[in-house]
Structure formats: C-alpha cells, structure tokens
Design a protein around this motif. Structure first.
Motif, PDB file in Angstrom:
ATOM      1  N   SER A 191      -5.668 -12.058   5.573  1.00  0.00           N
ATOM      2  CA  SER A 191      -4.883 -10.838   5.333  1.00  0.00           C
ATOM      3  C   SER A 191      -4.276 -10.767   3.939  1.00  0.00           C
ATOM      4  CB  SER A 191      -3.766 -10.740   6.377  1.00  0.00           C
ATOM      5  OG  SER A 191      -2.906 -11.858   6.294  1.00  0.00           O
ATOM      6  N   HIS A 192      -3.852 -11.901   3.373  1.00  0.00           N
ATOM      7  CA  HIS A 192      -3.249 -11.949   2.026  1.00  0.00           C
ATOM      8  C   HIS A 192      -2.097 -10.948   1.898  1.00  0.00           C
ATOM      9  CE1 HIS A 192      -6.324 -14.669   0.569  1.00  0.00           C
ATOM     10  NE2 HIS A 192      -7.274 -13.846   0.977  1.00  0.00           N
ATOM     11  N   ASN A 193      -1.163 -11.037   2.835  1.00  0.00           N
ATOM     12  CA  ASN A 193      -0.055 -10.084   2.828  1.00  0.00           C
ATOM     13  C   ASN A 193       0.866 -10.240   1.622  1.00  0.00           C
ATOM     14  OD1 ASN A 193      -0.578  -8.474   5.109  1.00  0.00           O
ATOM     15  ND2 ASN A 193       0.164 -10.080   6.469  1.00  0.00           N
ATOM     16  N   HIS A 194       0.941 -11.446   1.044  1.00  0.00           N
ATOM     17  CA  HIS A 194       1.765 -11.632  -0.152  1.00  0.00           C
ATOM     18  C   HIS A 194       1.228 -10.785  -1.311  1.00  0.00           C
ATOM     19  CE1 HIS A 194       4.206 -14.618   1.710  1.00  0.00           C
ATOM     20  NE2 HIS A 194       3.235 -15.514   1.836  1.00  0.00           N
ATOM     21  N   ILE A 195      -0.088 -10.769  -1.462  1.00  0.00           N
ATOM     22  CA  ILE A 195      -0.691  -9.951  -2.521  1.00  0.00           C
ATOM     23  C   ILE A 195      -0.453  -8.476  -2.236  1.00  0.00           C
ATOM     24  CG2 ILE A 195      -2.852  -9.302  -3.662  1.00  0.00           C
ATOM     25  CD1 ILE A 195      -3.917 -12.074  -3.010  1.00  0.00           C
ATOM     26  N   LYS A 196      -0.666  -8.083  -0.997  1.00  0.00           N
ATOM     27  CA  LYS A 196      -0.485  -6.673  -0.625  1.00  0.00           C
ATOM     28  C   LYS A 196       0.962  -6.223  -0.844  1.00  0.00           C
ATOM     29  CE  LYS A 196      -4.163  -6.796   2.853  1.00  0.00           C
ATOM     30  NZ  LYS A 196      -4.477  -6.731   4.301  1.00  0.00           N
ATOM     31  N   ALA A 197       1.911  -7.094  -0.550  1.00  0.00           N
ATOM     32  CA  ALA A 197       3.318  -6.741  -0.735  1.00  0.00           C
ATOM     33  C   ALA A 197       3.621  -6.512  -2.217  1.00  0.00           C
ATOM     34  CB  ALA A 197       4.210  -7.831  -0.160  1.00  0.00           C
ATOM     35  N   HIS A 248      -0.173  -0.196   3.567  1.00  0.00           N
ATOM     36  CA  HIS A 248      -0.825   0.839   2.762  1.00  0.00           C
ATOM     37  C   HIS A 248      -1.855   0.257   1.800  1.00  0.00           C
ATOM     38  CE1 HIS A 248       2.687   3.039   4.203  1.00  0.00           C
ATOM     39  NE2 HIS A 248       2.114   4.157   3.815  1.00  0.00           N
ATOM     40  N   VAL A 249      -2.138  -1.062   1.897  1.00  0.00           N
ATOM     41  CA  VAL A 249      -2.980  -1.737   0.903  1.00  0.00           C
ATOM     42  C   VAL A 249      -4.119  -2.483   1.589  1.00  0.00           C
ATOM     43  CG1 VAL A 249      -3.027  -3.409  -1.001  1.00  0.00           C
ATOM     44  CG2 VAL A 249      -0.963  -2.027  -0.590  1.00  0.00           C
ATOM     45  N   PHE A 250      -5.331  -2.290   1.080  1.00  0.00           N
ATOM     46  CA  PHE A 250      -6.510  -3.049   1.508  1.00  0.00           C
ATOM     47  C   PHE A 250      -7.085  -3.760   0.296  1.00  0.00           C
ATOM     48  CE2 PHE A 250     -11.132  -3.366   1.847  1.00  0.00           C
ATOM     49  CZ  PHE A 250     -11.279  -4.062   3.046  1.00  0.00           C
ATOM     50  N   LEU A 251      -7.538  -4.993   0.489  1.00  0.00           N
ATOM     51  CA  LEU A 251      -8.140  -5.773  -0.590  1.00  0.00           C
ATOM     52  C   LEU A 251      -9.636  -5.912  -0.364  1.00  0.00           C
ATOM     53  CD1 LEU A 251      -5.546  -8.706  -0.829  1.00  0.00           C
ATOM     54  CD2 LEU A 251      -5.480  -6.480  -1.981  1.00  0.00           C
ATOM     55  N   GLY A 252     -10.415  -5.642  -1.402  1.00  0.00           N
ATOM     56  CA  GLY A 252     -11.867  -5.769  -1.310  1.00  0.00           C
ATOM     57  C   GLY A 252     -12.425  -6.621  -2.430  1.00  0.00           C
ATOM     58  N   VAL A 253     -13.666  -7.019  -2.268  1.00  0.00           N
ATOM     59  CA  VAL A 253     -14.357  -7.775  -3.317  1.00  0.00           C
ATOM     60  C   VAL A 253     -14.793  -6.766  -4.382  1.00  0.00           C
ATOM     61  CG1 VAL A 253     -16.235  -9.361  -3.846  1.00  0.00           C
ATOM     62  CG2 VAL A 253     -15.128  -9.431  -1.595  1.00  0.00           C
ATOM     63  N   GLY A 254     -13.876  -6.489  -5.296  1.00  0.00           N
ATOM     64  CA  GLY A 254     -14.078  -5.406  -6.240  1.00  0.00           C
ATOM     65  C   GLY A 254     -13.987  -4.069  -5.527  1.00  0.00           C
ATOM     66  N   SER A 281       4.703   1.481  -5.826  1.00  0.00           N
ATOM     67  CA  SER A 281       5.734   2.292  -5.150  1.00  0.00           C
ATOM     68  C   SER A 281       5.258   2.818  -3.800  1.00  0.00           C
ATOM     69  CB  SER A 281       6.170   3.458  -6.057  1.00  0.00           C
ATOM     70  OG  SER A 281       6.702   2.971  -7.269  1.00  0.00           O
ATOM     71  N   LEU A 282       4.616   1.959  -3.043  1.00  0.00           N
ATOM     72  CA  LEU A 282       4.198   2.290  -1.680  1.00  0.00           C
ATOM     73  C   LEU A 282       5.153   1.632  -0.688  1.00  0.00           C
ATOM     74  CD1 LEU A 282       0.344   1.869  -2.127  1.00  0.00           C
ATOM     75  CD2 LEU A 282       1.542   4.004  -1.609  1.00  0.00           C
ATOM     76  N   PRO A 283       5.290   2.176   0.512  1.00  0.00           N
ATOM     77  CA  PRO A 283       6.315   1.685   1.437  1.00  0.00           C
ATOM     78  C   PRO A 283       6.169   0.227   1.856  1.00  0.00           C
ATOM     79  CG  PRO A 283       5.536   3.859   2.110  1.00  0.00           C
ATOM     80  CD  PRO A 283       4.627   3.401   1.014  1.00  0.00           C
ATOM     81  N   ASP A 284       4.931  -0.229   2.091  1.00  0.00           N
ATOM     82  CA  ASP A 284       4.749  -1.575   2.626  1.00  0.00           C
ATOM     83  C   ASP A 284       3.288  -2.001   2.497  1.00  0.00           C
ATOM     84  OD1 ASP A 284       3.258  -0.505   4.913  1.00  0.00           O
ATOM     85  OD2 ASP A 284       5.201   0.193   5.647  1.00  0.00           O
ATOM     86  N   PRO A 285       2.980  -3.271   2.811  1.00  0.00           N
ATOM     87  CA  PRO A 285       1.604  -3.780   2.697  1.00  0.00           C
ATOM     88  C   PRO A 285       0.599  -3.078   3.588  1.00  0.00           C
ATOM     89  CG  PRO A 285       3.169  -5.601   2.854  1.00  0.00           C
ATOM     90  CD  PRO A 285       3.938  -4.351   3.144  1.00  0.00           C
ATOM     91  N   LEU A 307      -5.126 -16.497  -8.207  1.00  0.00           N
ATOM     92  CA  LEU A 307      -5.077 -15.885  -9.535  1.00  0.00           C
ATOM     93  C   LEU A 307      -4.477 -14.480  -9.470  1.00  0.00           C
ATOM     94  CD1 LEU A 307      -8.532 -17.111 -10.852  1.00  0.00           C
ATOM     95  CD2 LEU A 307      -6.285 -17.884 -11.619  1.00  0.00           C
ATOM     96  N   ALA A 308      -4.770 -13.753  -8.402  1.00  0.00           N
ATOM     97  CA  ALA A 308      -4.195 -12.422  -8.243  1.00  0.00           C
ATOM     98  C   ALA A 308      -2.680 -12.496  -8.098  1.00  0.00           C
ATOM     99  CB  ALA A 308      -4.816 -11.722  -7.035  1.00  0.00           C
ATOM    100  N   LEU A 309      -2.179 -13.445  -7.296  1.00  0.00           N
ATOM    101  CA  LEU A 309      -0.738 -13.610  -7.146  1.00  0.00           C
ATOM    102  C   LEU A 309      -0.072 -13.918  -8.477  1.00  0.00           C
ATOM    103  CD1 LEU A 309      -0.431 -15.565  -3.774  1.00  0.00           C
ATOM    104  CD2 LEU A 309       0.595 -13.350  -4.295  1.00  0.00           C
TER     105      LEU A 309
END
Length: 411
Positions: free
Chosen positions: A82-88, A101-107, A95-99, A291-293
């Motif tokens: 899930s990588h919620n730390h990155i999403k947060a 609202h975020v999806f992570l993809g391979v590019g 400026s989005l309310p919470d994680p 690296l993203a974090l």
C-alpha cells in the motif's frame, strides 16, 4: 513468421504443430510499440526525453549513504503493498484530504493501462485523445483492443468557436460533439502541459468537459510537467468537486527520478480503490519506495523547487538563443512553453515553410556527428518540421546552440 522487431528466421518452428501467430491476439501482432527516446540514442548530451537535466533533488543523503540505505532494506521481503507513507506525503503536497485520494503506479504508463482495463470494454468501447499528444494513450488502447477517437487540438492558433486562445489549446466544442455522437467513449485523455506541445489546458475548459452531462465517463488529465507550469495550474484543485476526474502525475520530471518509475493517480476514493483492487499485488518495489520517501521530505522538496526555478530561467535563455538562430532557418517557438522543453520548427531558409526533410537531417547530424540528441516531432499534427528540445544544463544548452548553429549554416 512476421513479428514486428524480430528478424525473419529460416529455422523450422518447433514443435511443427505450433504457430505463435495463431495464438497471439491480432491487435497485438499488428501493434506498433511506443518508440521511446532511448530506442534511438543512448549516449551524448541527451535533450530528447524531457528528463530533469539537473538530476534528482534528494538532498538528505550522499550517494554512498543513499545506496547503503537501499541495500539495508529488507529486500528479501515483498514490499509494502500500500505504501501509505508515500501516499500521505503526496496528499499533503498536493493539498488532498488523505491518502485515499492517491494511487501509486509503475510510472504513469501503468496508470494509463489500468484505467483502460477497468473502464473500457475491449472491442466495443473507446477513448478520446487530442493530438498531438503523448503516444502511450494510443499504444495502450491498441494493446487493450480499444477504439480511439481523435479530436485535434487547435493546430492553427485561430480562435474558433468553443476554443481557447492559442495554438494547441483544446477545442472544447469539437470534443463535446464527439462525446455526444459516440456514447461508447469512456475515457478522455488530456495532456496538460501537453507533450509535445508544452501547452497548459485551462481549468475553465476542464470544468466545461467535467460538467458536460451527455458524457458519462472519466476525464483523465496527464500532468507529468505540471510543476513547471506555475501556481494554480493543476487540475488537482478540481478533484473535490468531480468524481469523474483523474489526474496523473509522476516523479520522473520535476523530481528528477525517471529511473525509479513512480507514477501517480489522484482522484476521489472510489476510483482510487478500484485501481488498487486491480493492480498487481506488489507493483512498487522497496528501493523505489525508499527513494520516493526521501524525495518527498521537506529538504528535498526545497531543492526540487530551486531546480525548477533554475530550469525555468534556463528555458527562457534557451528560447532566446534559438530565436537568435531564426535567420539560419529556425521558425518561432511554438506551443505554450509551460514545461521543461521547447518545440521549434526547422524551416526552409527561403520560403520559411516548415521543412520535415531538413529537420530530420539536422536531428540525425546533431546526434550522430555531434553527440547532441533532441527529438524529431515533425510527423505529429501541427508540428511540421519540429524538433523538441529538453532544457539542459547551461553547459549542455551552450553546446547545443553552438552545434545547431554550425549545422544550420551548412544545411
């Protein structure tokens, strides 16, 4: 056997009863894959792929420490699904309310493919694109056996009915007409700032499409270059009000992390959850996540913004240097110049008409004889004779202009 990219072979196929061409879907056999910048040239001054020429902005670690931190991770374990730390951190940054609202993809390419797979029925439904635009929308549509409706951007720059001011802006009325006439269109892909146009799409035009009641699908806004476009340019500000909006972003450009392949989808939670339900279980690797974090820490974000300002200043200087070569056969820079690249037509010295043949020749001589790689875009609608040039370092830009001047004088 005829497979694109594979040389014909005289060897008999084994076993004799097997024919791979009868197994592979016909749309895949006929597929022309996306041709990326590194397919042509891998060395030299690389100003062809719109990478961040100043490098990544991770400022908290030196190269040795950075490598050791990745190696010290639990690489024998599967990554966090899930990588919620990155999403947060991304939610806070945008400026989005919470994680949720975020999806992570391979590019962003994985996001594009997933959106097609979850929204568009193969062989029956379609997407709409606005050429000239990013080529992967077409490639993914072909892979998924999905139809394509094309509504060109404003290629002339004239102010037509339902259009915005300027070349390569949306012609909103044309898009609405296409959506009304074809209810099988499920996704509209818009690139803002555009690739290869560099032109920002106005939020007014986006709202007009999002509010268009006959269209029941999703508007996807690809914002790979949004951090180069200034404040209040992003469509993320519209997400709270529109469940039919998906904004794609990436760490490849402004963050200078093209090598880690991390793309984002930003939308309301229902669409994000469906994307999450559909993705591969561990699509984001542990090294990519680490690296993203690091890139999303405050010191790194400060460095990133400083590099953006530097690149914007370099873009202005490069634009002036290209304008100074107009007497040798360069036309005026086209597009909105809202990204980290410029698009300039090569023209006939006498007629001043864009010249694809001369442009291709200059592109090849620059790369093969001078080690400076740009991107030829003359085959795109409205881009006759055009070269797309990524803003490099000051030293790279200087070499580019010196070599381009010599070639223009000779050709």
């Amino acid at each position: 056997m005829a497979i694109l990219g594979l040389a014909p072979s005289c060897e008999p196929q084994r076993p004799a009863h097997f024919d791979i061409e009868k197994v592979i879907r016909p749309n895949i056999l006929s597929l022309h894959p996306y041709r990326c910048a590194r397919d042509d040239y891998q060395e030299g001054i690389l100003l062809d792929a719109n990478e961040n020429s100043l490098g990544h902005s991770i400022s908290s670690l030196g190269k040795t420490e950075e490598l050791l931190s990745v190696l010290d991770a639990d690489l024998h374990r599967y990554p966090d699904p899930s990588h919620n730390h990155i999403k947060a951190r991304i939610a806070q940054l945008r400026s989005l309310p919470d994680p949720k609202h975020v999806f992570l993809g391979v590019g962003s390419d994985e996001v594009i493919d997933l959106l097609l797979r979850i929204c568009v029925t193969p062989g029956r439904e379609k997407i709409l694109i606005t050429p000239p635009t990013y080529g992967m929308y077409t490639v993914c549509a072909h892979v998924n056996d999905v139809g394509i409706v094309r509504c060109n951007l404003n290629l002339s720059g004239d102010q037509g009915e339902g259009g915005e001011n300027g070349r390569f802006s949306l012609v909103v009325n044309d898009i609405k007409a296409a959506l009304s006439s074809d209810p099988t269109i499920k996704l509209v892909f818009l690139c803002s700032p555009g690739n290869p146009t560099g032109t920002l799409i106005s939020l007014k035009s986006l709202r007009s499409l999002l509010d268009y009641e006959p269209f029941k699908g999703i508007v996807v806004v690809d914002e790979a270059y949004i951090d180069f476009a200034g404040e209040d340019a992003s469509a993320v500000s519209l997400i709270r009000d529109y469940g039919n909006l998906c904004v794609m972003q990436t760490l490849s450009k402004s963050f200078g992390l093209a090598g880690i392949r991390l793309g984002l989808a930003l939308a309301q939670p229902p669409l994000i959850q469906i994307l999450t339900n559909t993705k591969a279980p561990y699509n984001i690797s542990t090294p990519t996540a680490q690296l993203a974090l690091a890139a999303l820490e405050q010191p790194s974000l400060t460095t990133m913004r400083e590099k953006i300002e530097f690149l914007l200043d370099s873009r202005s200087r490069l634009a002036q240097s290209l304008t100074d070569l107009s007497h040798l056969g360069l036309g005026p820079i086209i597009g909105g110049n809202d990204a980290n690249f410029l698009v300039v037509p090569v023209v006939d010295k006498v007629t001043r008409i864009p010249d694809n043949q001369r442009s291709q020749r200059i592109y090849k001589v620059l790369a093969e004889e001078n080690g400076v790689v740009v991107r030829y875009r003359g085959s795109e609608p409205g881009c006759a004779g055009c070269l797309r040039i990524t803003v490099g370092t000051p030293e790279e830009n200087k070499v580019l202009i010196e070599q381009l001047r010599k070639i223009l004088e000779a050709l």
